[in-house]
Scaffold this active site. Structure first.
Site, PDB file in Angstrom:
ATOM      1  CG  MET A 324      80.966  59.347  71.654  1.00  0.00           C
ATOM      2  SD  MET A 324      80.302  60.847  70.884  1.00  0.00           S
ATOM      3  CE  MET A 324      81.810  61.717  70.471  1.00  0.00           C
ATOM      4  CB  VAL A 400      84.891  50.870  71.846  1.00  0.00           C
ATOM      5  CG1 VAL A 400      83.647  50.052  72.176  1.00  0.00           C
ATOM      6  CG2 VAL A 400      85.495  50.425  70.522  1.00  0.00           C
ATOM      7  CD  GLU A 402      88.979  57.256  66.604  1.00  0.00           C
ATOM      8  OE1 GLU A 402      89.138  57.721  65.479  1.00  0.00           O
ATOM      9  OE2 GLU A 402      87.888  56.779  66.978  1.00  0.00           O
ATOM     10  CE  LYS A 407      86.843  53.763  67.092  1.00  0.00           C
ATOM     11  NZ  LYS A 407      85.461  53.882  67.568  1.00  0.00           N
ATOM     12  CG  HIS A 450      83.007  61.669  62.856  1.00  0.00           C
ATOM     13  ND1 HIS A 450      83.744  62.665  62.240  1.00  0.00           N
ATOM     14  CD2 HIS A 450      83.312  61.749  64.180  1.00  0.00           C
ATOM     15  CE1 HIS A 450      84.450  63.310  63.163  1.00  0.00           C
ATOM     16  NE2 HIS A 450      84.200  62.772  64.337  1.00  0.00           N
ATOM     17  CG  ASN A 453      82.341  65.210  72.666  1.00  0.00           C
ATOM     18  OD1 ASN A 453      81.187  65.109  73.072  1.00  0.00           O
ATOM     19  ND2 ASN A 453      83.379  64.922  73.408  1.00  0.00           N
ATOM     20  CE1 TYR A 660      73.967  74.358  60.509  1.00  0.00           C
ATOM     21  CE2 TYR A 660      73.198  72.367  59.419  1.00  0.00           C
ATOM     22  CZ  TYR A 660      72.996  73.677  59.805  1.00  0.00           C
ATOM     23  OH  TYR A 660      71.814  74.298  59.484  1.00  0.00           O
TER      24      TYR A 660
END
EC number: 4.2.1.17
Length: 717
Positions: A324, A400, A402, A407, A450, A453, A660
């Site tokens: 990510m 980092v 989840e 976080k 956000h 992926n 999207y």
């Protein structure tokens, strides 16, 4: 000056050559009704001036003509067929008038000449482009076909096979490719464009170039042997259907139109084009795809507006490398914003840099980049094991693991190392932005960012506004996401934000079907082949990861216990407890192996069925309509709730988020376009039929009110 209007000017140049220049008052030239009327009047003025010996078309903008004014389409397409026929005929009188001028004509093309812009250049005898040009007929992407002679002239200029490829794909073409097939006559440097165009016209005037034979060919039937034509069109139908499928009728219509018009002259061929255009313009697919285009313009317009309030982002940092972090670093660096990629472990940095290098290598292999550009992008990514290189970042993206505590700790830590006005964001899919903001001394400079992926493929970024996020912070992150080549939508903080909040009710509907004995593979088949999702829910969960899905589902259940709370095990729990996490460990609902190209290949796995049967009993068959209803109703209602609660600002932004972010079938336009097409009253009646299944199937009072008043969401907006 021979003619002047707000959109077009015509002047006389040396050697009695007229110069028609498109110069709209907005940022680009486009064919709205006013411009078509102006072109008609300009051509009349040119015809009446007997001193004119030739005509050059050009643009005063960075693009030639970007196409028709699509904002006029939905209103126009709602008119009676006779009104549409009249509009097409009147417009084509103008394009024919250009083509029929009694002297040679040329288009000097810079930038985009798309749709009606491409149809304009096809009506001239010669076409010369500079190196910035992009030429094409993208109408099939809007669910329609060219309407101003594109299907008639292009096959006669570049041949039927090439024209079919151009029009059915809707892709714009680089000047080199256009030159190769004969769509243009030369490619020159931008500063040489007009001199070279004038030189060609002068050569035509002294008969060095035969403009009359060229013109006659465009107006005659296609010179295609009968057997060759049959084979060509039959092959095209097979190839295009394989790509377009049954949900997108426009590409197949293009083949039929060119085939039917092949033996006709210009007048007959244009009539075939008009009839097909009108038929497609009336379809729900065209309404949906045009709606998506307009929604996309709205979202981009908001991002542009945000840019005026935004803090300039010259450098960035991402915390957390890996796949990510590497994807975010690649996206930022490749679009021109240098980025520091910070992690606590060297192997993670190596993985992140490896991900960026892999994506860049793929670009080079496809010819979309060069080794030099690849090196430049990689040089824009600075790996770091400490915070020293992060101190000058204008924007920090925390990416980092989840986990709220991890976080929060990282966010508090980075705040101590960046400047007072640096913006800090969190790439989280489920954790409350308001909760994470508590770890910061200056929560006003913090919001969510956000990414989806894989980062390089997914166009959406959710920018999540926390209760303390400043307008400047949100605007700056929107502008940065836009600079990265992403489509940002702003949403307010709530469990799951927008995209995941509406996705998990869909998964809940899927789980309910499995609990009642449905076959997950049968559900996937219906949702992919009939509804049009790129992946059915079981396959999607496998790709997302059932461990990730299980965690996110728990967050949603805690946030919305009345609708999303569970009383017993569901299919996601069953797979999670069996450690079937999906593609990541080669077993989920399906089992996975690697094919010869190194891609995951899915197959049915008896173990999945045994696990589900042990929990839920024997399988039974369900009708397609029930499968669609039980999965989609919860998603649709939750999307409406998000609008009603102000989580998302408009139906347009919601629909773009779904298309999207989740791959909602574009030919359906998004949830609100789908609701309007179906009719809100019809949807409410359908949902009521399944209301006994629980809170996720309960429509809102506002929906009932809208249904009673025969209203629609886009009408309201």
């Amino acid at each position: 000056m021979i003619y002047q209007s707000p959109t077009i000017e015509v002047e006389l140049l040396e050697d009695n050559i007229a110069h028609l220049c498109f110069k709209a008052q907005g940022s680009v030239n486009k064919f709205d009704r006013e411009t078509i009327d102006s072109l008609n009047a300009a051509l009349d003025s040119i015809k009446q001036d007997s001193s004119i010996k030739a005509l050059m078309l050009s643009s005063a903008k960075d693009a030639f003509v970007v196409g028709a004014d699509i904002t006029e389409f939905l209103g126009l397409f709602a008119e009676e067929d006779t009104v549409l026929q009249s509009w097409l005929e009147q417009a084509n009188v103008v394009f024919n008038k250009l083509e029929d001028l009694p002297f040679p004509t040329i288009s000097a093309i810079n930038g985009f000449a798309l749709g009606a812009g491409c149809e304009t250049i096809l009506a001239t005898d010669f076409r010369i482009a500079d190196t910035t040009a992009r030429i094409g007929l993208p109408e099939t992407k809007l669910g329609i076909i060219p309407g101003f002679g594109g299907t008639v002239r292009l096959p006669r200029v570049i041949g039927a096979d090439n024209a079919l490829e151009w029009i059915t794909s809707g892709k714009d073409q680089r000047p080199e490719a256009a030159l190769k097939v004969g769509a243009i006559d030369a490619v020159v440097a931008p500063e040489q464009l007009k001199p070279a165009a004038l030189k060609m016209l002068k050569d035509a005037l002294i008969e060095k170039l035969d403009w009359q034979t060229r013109r006659a060919k465009k107006q005659a039937p296609l010179t295609l042997p009968k057997l060759e034509a049959m084979m060509s069109f039959a092959t095209a139908k097979g190839m295009v259907f394989k790509v377009a499928g049954k949900h997108y009728p426009a590409p197949m219509a293009v083949i039929s139109v060119i085939e039917q018009a092949a033996q006709l002259d210009r007048a007959g061929a244009l009539q075939v084009e008009h009839q097909a255009f009108i038929k497609l313009a009336k379809t729900e697919v065209a309404q949906a795809l045009i709606g998506i285009f307009l929604n996309d313009q709205l979202v981009k317009g908001k991002a542009k507006k945000a840019g005026k309030l935004a803090k300039k982002v010259n450098s960035a940092a991402v915390l957390g490398a890996g796949i990510m972090g590497g994807g975010i670093a690649y996206q930022s660096a490749s679009k021109g914003t240098p980025i520091v990629m910070k992690d606590i472990a060297q192997p993670a940095l190596d993985l992140g840099l490896g991900e960026a290098a892999k994506l860049l290598t793929a670009q080079v292999k496809r010819g979309r980049s060069t080794p030099a550009k690849m090196a430049a992008v990689l040089n824009n990514i600075t790996p770091a094991l400490d915070y020293a290189p992060v101190k000058d970042a204008d924007v920090v993206v925390e990416a980092v693991v989840e986990h709220p505590k991890v976080k929060s700790m990282v966010l508090a830590e980075v705040e101590q190392h960046v400047s007072e006005d640096a913006i800090i964001t969190s790439n989280t899919s489920t954790i409350s932005i308001n909760l994470l903001a508590k770890s910061l001394k200056k929560p006003e400079r913090f919001c969510g960012m956000h990414f989806f992926n894989p980062v390089h493929k997914m166009p959406l970024v959710e920018v999540i506004r926390g209760e303390n996020s400043s307008d400047e912070t949100v605007a700056s992150v929107v502008a940065y996401a836009s600079k990265m080549g992403k489509t940002p939508i702003v949403v307010n903080d709530c469990p799951g934000f927008f995209v995941n909040r509406v996705l998990f009710p869909y998964f809940a509907g899927f789980s309910g079907l499995l609990a009642d004995g449905a076959d997950f593979a049968a559900i996937d088949k219906v949702m992919e082949k009939q509804f049009g999702w790129p992946m059915g829910p079981a396959y999607l969960l496998d790709v997302v990861g059932l461990d990730t899905g299980h965690h996110a589902q728990a967050v949603m259940a805690e946030g919305f216990p009345d609708r999303m709370g569970k009383t017993g095990k569901d299919a996601i729990d069953v797979m999670f407890e069996a450690e079937r996490f999906g593609q990541k460990n080669s077993k989920g609902f399906y089992q996975y192996s690697v094919d010869r190209r190194g891609k995951p290949k899915k197959d049915l796995d008896p173990t999945s069925y045994e696990l589900l049967q042990a929990e839920f009993g024997e399988q039974k068959a369900f009708e397609s309509d029930e499968i669609i209803a039980r999965t989609m109703i919860p998603m649709i209602i939750e999307t409406v709730r998000c609008l009603e609660e102000g989580i998302i600002a408009s139906p347009a932004e919601a629909d773009m988020g779904l298309v999207y972010g989740l791959g909602f079938p574009p030919f359906r336009g998004g949830v609100f376009r789908y609701l309007d097409t179906m009719g809100v009253a019809n949807f409410v009646a359908l949902a009521d039929k399944y209301a006994h299944l629980g809170g996720l199937y309960q429509v809102t009072d506002t929906m009932r009110e809208l249904a009673a008043n025969n209203g629609s969401y886009y009408q309201q907006a």
